[in-house]
Design an enzyme around this catalytic site. Structure first.
Site, mmCIF file in Angstrom:
data_model
loop_
_atom_site.group_PDB
_atom_site.id
_atom_site.type_symbol
_atom_site.label_atom_id
_atom_site.label_comp_id
_atom_site.label_asym_id
_atom_site.label_seq_id
_atom_site.Cartn_x
_atom_site.Cartn_y
_atom_site.Cartn_z
ATOM 1 N N TYR A 101 0.859 -1.195 0.000
ATOM 2 C CA TYR A 101 0.000 0.000 0.000
ATOM 3 C C TYR A 101 0.887 1.234 0.000
ATOM 4 O O TYR A 101 1.844 1.326 0.789
ATOM 5 C CB TYR A 101 -0.881 0.004 1.255
ATOM 6 C CG TYR A 101 -1.644 1.301 1.468
ATOM 7 C CD1 TYR A 101 -2.982 1.395 1.109
ATOM 8 C CD2 TYR A 101 -1.032 2.431 2.020
ATOM 9 C CE1 TYR A 101 -3.688 2.578 1.289
ATOM 10 C CE2 TYR A 101 -1.728 3.623 2.195
ATOM 11 C CZ TYR A 101 -3.055 3.684 1.827
ATOM 12 O OH TYR A 101 -3.748 4.851 2.010
ATOM 13 N N GLU A 190 -3.622 7.393 -4.066
ATOM 14 C CA GLU A 190 -3.489 6.148 -3.298
ATOM 15 C C GLU A 190 -3.372 4.959 -4.239
ATOM 16 O O GLU A 190 -4.122 4.856 -5.206
ATOM 17 C CB GLU A 190 -4.720 5.975 -2.395
ATOM 18 C CG GLU A 190 -4.627 4.776 -1.476
ATOM 19 C CD GLU A 190 -5.941 4.515 -0.754
ATOM 20 O OE1 GLU A 190 -6.028 4.822 0.442
ATOM 21 O OE2 GLU A 190 -6.891 4.016 -1.388
#
Ligand code: GDP
Ligand code: MN
Length: 380
Positions: A101, A190
């Site tokens: 991530y 993101e």
């Protein structure tokens, strides 16, 4: 402004962040053609402006073009958290060894961009932050100094990535993501998951990209990516008319002049036991044009059961606003009950005008609290 995954990936690509090759499709047939062009297995991905698509059945692997067409048929029209799927992204399927991530957003408290990285990717980042806070590396970038290469290394080493090839690729992606974030005036970039393939290749498998609305004038190419269909009708109307509009969750529609007054009106509605459905800020204006625009936006929201005008006349005179309201009601038919509170410059004159000429669904109340109580009562 939130971008679809495929649009975010276009911006990633422009900044040199590796993504998988894909095609946009809006029908089963287009999905089949896309899969044929790409060759081999593909992923059929719902394009909606919300997360958690995988869990909601909006992401499916397809081995053949026929399979892709069938999965597209399943996903198109699906309702994912209130967003109906109208577009699909057909992407060459990736083999995944690991899911990481990486994101950059604003930390308003620190007044700095904040990177977050973890090797525990793929799942909700909130869950990682709650259950394994040590696995999440956070790093601020001083906007005056700009990005420094050591910061990428700190994220990667801090996250516990040990493979040298991965370290190098991720560090490069971190630097490019910072450039994408700054150059696009983004609020959030993101990548979840940032995958590592079995061959050790690092790629962005998903994208969440939010651009600051106030900076869109600097990015006409990004502004063009807006999909009007992804917004409810009243938000579309507000944008077209240039009305300051915010959607909320209750049943009383609010019109006020000035941000402070509007905020306190929301509080007073809550005090009166109700909930605001939305609000429009008329700003300094109160002419018929502005009132018509705001009323059209507010009444396009099906949740609105009553409308509260809360006007404090300063430079804008209450009699002018009253004339604006009456002119607006002449021009359009509104069946909702409307409560008006006028105070400040020429308030008495304004109230008199309304009381003389108002239609039966318009109520004039002397104070803000009385008006809020009335609007809440009428909304029931
Ligand atoms: P989200 O659910 O909206 O976050 O959508 P993502 O694009 O992040 O996909 C959710 C999950 O689907 C990923 O975490 C992967 O596990 C899986 N997935 C997506 N694309 C692929 C792919 O190309 N290959 C494989 N094997 N899995 C994928
Ligand atoms: Mn994701």
């Amino acid at each position: 402004m939130d971008l679809y995954e495929y649009q975010g990936k276009q911006l990633f690509e422009r900044h040199g962040i590796p993504v998988s090759e894909g095609r946009l499709a809006t029908s089963s047939e287009e999905a089949r053609a896309a899969a044929e062009e790409l060759g081999g297995p593909v992923v059929v991905k719902a394009q909606v402006l919300t997360g958690g698509r995988g869990k909601a059945g909006g992401i499916k692997l397809a081995a053949t073009p026929d399979d892709a067409a069938a999965r597209a048929g399943d996903i198109l029209g699906l309702d994912i958290r209130g967003h109906v799927v109208r577009r699909l992204w057909i992407e060459r399927a990736s083999d995944i060894a690991r899911e990481y991530y990486l994101s950059i957003t604003f930390d308003r408290g620190e007044k700095k961009p904040l990177f977050m990285f973890t090797t525990e990717g793929g799942v909700d980042i909130e869950e990682v932050a709650a259950t394994k806070p040590d696995a999440l590396v956070r790093l601020h970038v001083d906007p005056l100094e700009g990005f420094q290469p050591w910061q990428a290394r700190r994220l990667v080493y801090g996250g516990g990535v040990t493979d040298a090839g991965e370290q190098k690729q991720i560090a490069a992606i971190v630097e490019r993501l910072y450039a994408a974030f700054v150059e696009t005036d983004a609020m959030l970039c993101e990548i979840n998951p940032l995958i590592v393939t079995p061959d050790g290749e690092v790629r962005a498998l998903d994208s969440k990209f939010t651009v600051d609305d106030n900076a869109l004038y600097r990015h006409p190419d990004v502004a063009e990516m807006r999909d009007p269909e992804s917004y409810p009708p009243e938000e579309r109307a507000a944008r077209e008319k240039g009305v300051t509009y915010v959607k909320l969750d209750g049943e009383v529609g609010i019109l006020g002049n000035g941000a402070g007054l509007v905020m306190s009106t929301l509080d007073v509605i809550a005090l009166a036991g109700g909930r605001p459905a939305n609000f429009c800020d008329l700003g300094g204006g109160g002419d018929a044009e502005g009132v018509v625009d705001a009323l059209e936006v507010i009444t396009a929201d099906p949740q609105v059961k009553s409308i509260l005008f809360n006007i404090f006349g300063g430079i804008t005179r209450c009699d002018e606003v009253a004339r604006g309201i009456l002119a607006a009601l002449d021009r359009m038919t509104i069946t909702h009950p409307i409560v008006v509170r006028l105070d400040g410059t020429n308030a008495e004159e304004g109230r008199r005008l309304l009381q003389e000429a108002a239609p039966p669904n318009l109520y004039v109340e002397p104070t803000m609290l009385d008006a809020a109580r009335k609007a809440v009562e009428l909304a029931r």
